[in-house]
Design an enzyme around this catalytic site. Structure first.
Site, PDB file in Angstrom:
ATOM      1  N   GLU A  57      -5.905  20.853  -3.018  1.00  0.00           N
ATOM      2  CA  GLU A  57      -6.873  20.721  -4.102  1.00  0.00           C
ATOM      3  C   GLU A  57      -6.320  20.314  -5.465  1.00  0.00           C
ATOM      4  OE1 GLU A  57     -10.438  23.657  -2.505  1.00  0.00           O
ATOM      5  OE2 GLU A  57      -9.212  24.331  -4.191  1.00  0.00           O
ATOM      6  N   GLU A 102     -11.572  23.191   4.423  1.00  0.00           N
ATOM      7  CA  GLU A 102     -12.147  24.432   3.901  1.00  0.00           C
ATOM      8  C   GLU A 102     -13.661  24.281   3.850  1.00  0.00           C
ATOM      9  OE1 GLU A 102     -10.660  26.068   0.275  1.00  0.00           O
ATOM     10  OE2 GLU A 102      -8.560  25.616   0.739  1.00  0.00           O
TER      11      GLU A 102
END
Length: 465
Positions: A256, A359
């Protein structure tokens, strides 16, 4: 000279030349001598047959020869034809306040909001973390994961566990040994492992799960990328050993990175991905290399890190629908339609780089305690502040699950079945997360026990699309 690529090893050994398999060279567009290193590059087709001359005009194999295999190799799992069905081991080797709130609450220090401040302020920080590492995840978790029909785990780890400190207060202890134990447990139960560098020097996103909450300083210095790359090399060296072959199938270079902050973060991170790829590939030729989409459209990665120059590159994308007031306010039909709306972009991304939703969650709100940070409220009940407003009561939306109504459990079930159906239009999915202390709406283990997550992953009668 026509020669199958697999025969090169014997030839190289005979001639004593420094050739390499598996595209370990810097990229070249065609056969020939390239760059300052006088490297001879020969491509091979999908069957391993050489498409250029192995020998030079003198009939000799040049001293610096590289063979680029023009196919996506199998690192122990065929990401092109099989579907990833996995779960993240979140909150273990990178602690997060909302996953294990007791770890943070028991410090008795309100300054402790992430692992950086845990090492900085918590008394007996290493002892507390050792107890957590020893107890939160055990071999029995891997037995349960395998019994649930899952074939992958993604295990986050922070850079501070792998490279020397440059003054940061993180606890650097035996996290790598714990990770190694987890890989062995996974091997015992036939589970594949993706190791994820979840926190980078300078914080790549400013989230507490990067290790340090606050500003994004990751792209401010080349030293940050160099240290992250050094951490990747530590992982590659450890898990390239033969006993882990076919178990550690991928290394994720960075979780991320916050592409939404603008500035130089995208070009900086792309260069790190390229450099990290070569650093890992140099010592771990068979592993897939995973990169994150940096919160950018999947289409923005079209043409990046393509074969034959780059082999076994996977693209990780994360899909949540709870981190804005508008998303929290969505009806069930709107939320499921939003998820179904991801099909086209996932299918379009797949021919570019095998794409995994690394995710996602069944949660429909941000009600989980401290999900948005320690001492930070939720958008769903308006306690977050800012532009949040009261949408509903959080007390029946999270916790240990004992207060969940059957209607809400059915909603979570439909979220699960719809998402796995959508995400398998690409290369599959990895749920966030396996277990929590008190956030059942995010908790795969509790979902199995509560019945909204199924053991039969091929049965999806309640999927919306």
């Amino acid at each position: 000279m026509k020669l199958h690529a697999q025969a090169l090893t014997a030839l190289i050994a005979c001639l004593g030349l420094g050739c390499f398999h598996h595209a370990q060279a810097r990229p070249a567009s065609s056969a020939g001598f390239v760059g300052m290193n006088d490297t001879h590059v020969v491509q091979a087709d999908a069957d391993g047959m050489l498409m250029g001359d192995l020998v030079d005009e003198r009939g000799a194999v040049p001293e610096r020869t590289r063979v680029l295999l023009d196919t996506r190799q199998n690192p122990g799992f065929d990401y092109g034809s099989k579907k990833v069905r996995g779960v993240n081991i979140g909150g273990w080797l990178v602690a997060e306040p909302w996953i294990t709130p007791s770890l943070f609450d028991n410090t008795g220090d309100n300054r402790v909001i992430d692992e950086y401040t845990f090492g900085q302020y918590a008394s007996n920080a290493e002892g507390r973390l050792q107890n957590h590492w020893n107890s939160f995840i055990t071999e029995d978790d891997f037995r349960q994961i395998a019994a649930a029909g899952l074939n992958h785990v993604r295990i986050p780890i922070g850079y501070w566990s792998l490279v020397p400190s440059q003054g940061e207060p993180y606890v650097r202890s035996n996290q790598l040994s714990h990770l190694t134990n987890a890989v062995r447990w996974a091997r015992n139960y036939g589970i594949k492992v993706i190791i994820d560098l979840h926190g980078a020097p300078g914080s790549q996103n400013g989230f507490d799960n990067s290790g340090q909450k606050g500003s994004v300083r990751w792209p401010n210095s080349q030293n940050n990328a160099d240290r992250a790359k050094a951490a990747i090399v530590v992982l590659a060296k450890r898990f390239s050993a033969g006993e882990y072959a076919g178990t550690v199938t991928a290394i994720e270079l960075l979780n991320e990175p916050a592409g939404f902050v603008g500035g130089n973060i995208i070009p900086y991170t792309k260069q790190y991905f390229i450099d990290g790829y070569y650093a890992a590939r140099e010592v771990f030729g068979n592993a897939a290399i995973m990169i994150h989409d940096a919160f950018q459209p999947l289409s923005s990665w079209n043409g990046f890190m393509q074969p034959p120059q780059y082999q076994q590159v996977l693209l990780d994308t994360h899909i949540y629908t709870v981190f804005s007031p508008a998303e929290n306010a969505m009806s069930k039909s709107q939320r499921l339609a939003t998820i179904c709306g991801k099909i086209d972009s996932l299918k379009a991304s797949q021919p570019n780089l095998y794409t995994v939703v690394g995710e996602w969650t069944t949660a429909t709100t941000d009600c989980a305690g401290e999900l948005n940070g320690r001492f930070v409220g939720a958008r769903y009940d308006g306690s977050y502040g800012g532009d949040s407003y009261y949408i509903g009561d959080c007390s029946k939306r999270t916790g240990d699950g004992s207060s969940f109504s059957q209607v809400y459990k059915n909603y979570l079930r439909d979220m699960f079945e719809t998402q796995i159906s959508v995400y398998e239009r690409a290369s599959g999915w990895i749920y966030w997360t396996w277990k929590t202390e008190r956030a059942a709406d995010w908790d795969y283990q509790r979902g199995l026990r509560g019945g909204w997550i199924t053991y039969n992953l091929n049965s999806r009668p309640n999927a919306a699309c």
